[in-house]
Design a protein around this motif. Structure first.
Motif, mmCIF file in Angstrom:
data_model
loop_
_atom_site.group_PDB
_atom_site.id
_atom_site.type_symbol
_atom_site.label_atom_id
_atom_site.label_comp_id
_atom_site.label_asym_id
_atom_site.label_seq_id
_atom_site.Cartn_x
_atom_site.Cartn_y
_atom_site.Cartn_z
ATOM 1 N N HIS A 114 71.899 -10.539 13.896
ATOM 2 C CA HIS A 114 72.233 -9.802 12.674
ATOM 3 C C HIS A 114 72.294 -8.286 12.876
ATOM 4 C CE1 HIS A 114 71.250 -13.661 10.827
ATOM 5 N NE2 HIS A 114 71.887 -13.238 9.745
ATOM 6 N N TRP A 133 75.427 -13.508 14.877
ATOM 7 C CA TRP A 133 75.094 -14.726 14.158
ATOM 8 C C TRP A 133 76.355 -15.134 13.383
ATOM 9 C CZ3 TRP A 133 71.481 -18.171 14.605
ATOM 10 C CH2 TRP A 133 71.270 -19.102 13.590
ATOM 11 N N PRO A 134 76.716 -16.413 13.356
ATOM 12 C CA PRO A 134 77.994 -16.829 12.765
ATOM 13 C C PRO A 134 78.237 -16.377 11.323
ATOM 14 C CG PRO A 134 77.017 -18.643 13.979
ATOM 15 C CD PRO A 134 75.995 -17.534 13.957
ATOM 16 N N SER A 135 77.206 -16.215 10.530
ATOM 17 C CA SER A 135 77.423 -15.829 9.126
ATOM 18 C C SER A 135 77.953 -14.408 8.981
ATOM 19 C CB SER A 135 76.129 -15.994 8.320
ATOM 20 O OG SER A 135 75.146 -15.078 8.743
ATOM 21 N N LEU A 136 77.955 -13.623 10.050
ATOM 22 C CA LEU A 136 78.458 -12.251 9.987
ATOM 23 C C LEU A 136 79.936 -12.129 10.379
ATOM 24 C CD1 LEU A 136 75.321 -11.943 10.035
ATOM 25 C CD2 LEU A 136 75.714 -9.769 11.128
ATOM 26 N N GLU A 137 80.561 -13.262 10.706
ATOM 27 C CA GLU A 137 81.963 -13.240 11.122
ATOM 28 C C GLU A 137 82.840 -12.525 10.091
ATOM 29 O OE1 GLU A 137 85.694 -16.224 12.158
ATOM 30 O OE2 GLU A 137 83.699 -17.084 11.891
ATOM 31 N N THR A 138 82.685 -12.852 8.829
ATOM 32 C CA THR A 138 83.507 -12.229 7.789
ATOM 33 C C THR A 138 83.233 -10.737 7.691
ATOM 34 O OG1 THR A 138 83.595 -14.296 6.549
ATOM 35 C CG2 THR A 138 84.082 -12.284 5.320
ATOM 36 N N ASP A 139 81.971 -10.319 7.804
ATOM 37 C CA ASP A 139 81.636 -8.893 7.764
ATOM 38 C C ASP A 139 82.322 -8.137 8.904
ATOM 39 O OD1 ASP A 139 79.911 -9.339 5.585
ATOM 40 O OD2 ASP A 139 78.236 -9.757 6.923
ATOM 41 N N ASP A 149 83.058 -16.348 19.118
ATOM 42 C CA ASP A 149 81.868 -17.187 19.229
ATOM 43 C C ASP A 149 81.601 -17.442 20.706
ATOM 44 O OD1 ASP A 149 79.752 -18.915 18.864
ATOM 45 O OD2 ASP A 149 80.961 -20.585 18.113
#
Length: 180
Positions: A114, A133-139, A149
């Motif tokens: 993160h 971390w994958p959830s930050l791809e859009t950011d 990835d």
């Protein structure tokens, strides 16, 4: 004229709490073992609280506040992750300015998990390829970066990794960058 970095000092920038402990301690130990001198920077003096995922871990003494630190005094910058850590750093003007100035120096910057949020806030990902971390791809994509990835992404002076499982490859990439 910018002074050269102290030959063996590495800045680790963290918030007062929420640091993923292994993302701080394992790179720190790898750098120490290779003869580097890590220093812990934070917005506030005193101690910082690390976590083992959601459980409190150890505390660590701050060597210097980020507001007092000078990017040119360090050979590299390491940004450990943890969810709360970079979220707090991105709200601190001194931390964001330090990261932005450090990225401009073209010396190695290594961020894991993160921690990429701090790079996004400092406007340092546009046109860069990085991982997190994958959830930050859009950011990352919204900030103009190219998210991939993979275990380690290296783009110029920027070294990024996804999570604690990637730490061995992350450490190797950082040490390789410092040997150049």
């Amino acid at each position: 004229m910018e002074q050269q970095a102290s030959p063996r000092k590495i800045a680790f920038l963290v918030a007062a709490e929420g640091i993923e402990q292994v993302e701080l301690t394992q790179p720190w130990e790898a750098l120490k073992a290779a003869g580097w001198q890590p220093e812990l920077l934070s917005p506030e003096s005193g101690e910082v609280q690390a976590y083992n995922h959601l459980d409190k871990g150890d505390t660590f003494p701050v060597d210097q506040t980020v507001g007092q630190a000078r990017p040119e005094d360090y050979s590299a910058l390491v940004l450990p992750g943890g969810v709360a850590n970079p979220d707090a750093l991105r709200m601190d003007k001194d931390a964001v300015a330090f990261v932005r100035d450090y990225m401009a120096s073209e010396r190695p910057v290594a961020a894991i998990c993160h921690a990429i949020w701090t790079l996004v806030e400092a406007e340092c990902v546009k046109g860069r390829t990085l991982t997190s971390w994958p959830s930050l791809e859009t950011d990352v994509r919204n900030a103009g970066g190219d998210w991939v990835d993979r275990e380690v992404a290296i783009d110029g002076n920027l070294i990024t990794s996804r999570n604690p499982d990637d730490i061995p490859a992350f450490n190797k990439a950082l040490l390789d960058a410092l040997d150049q």
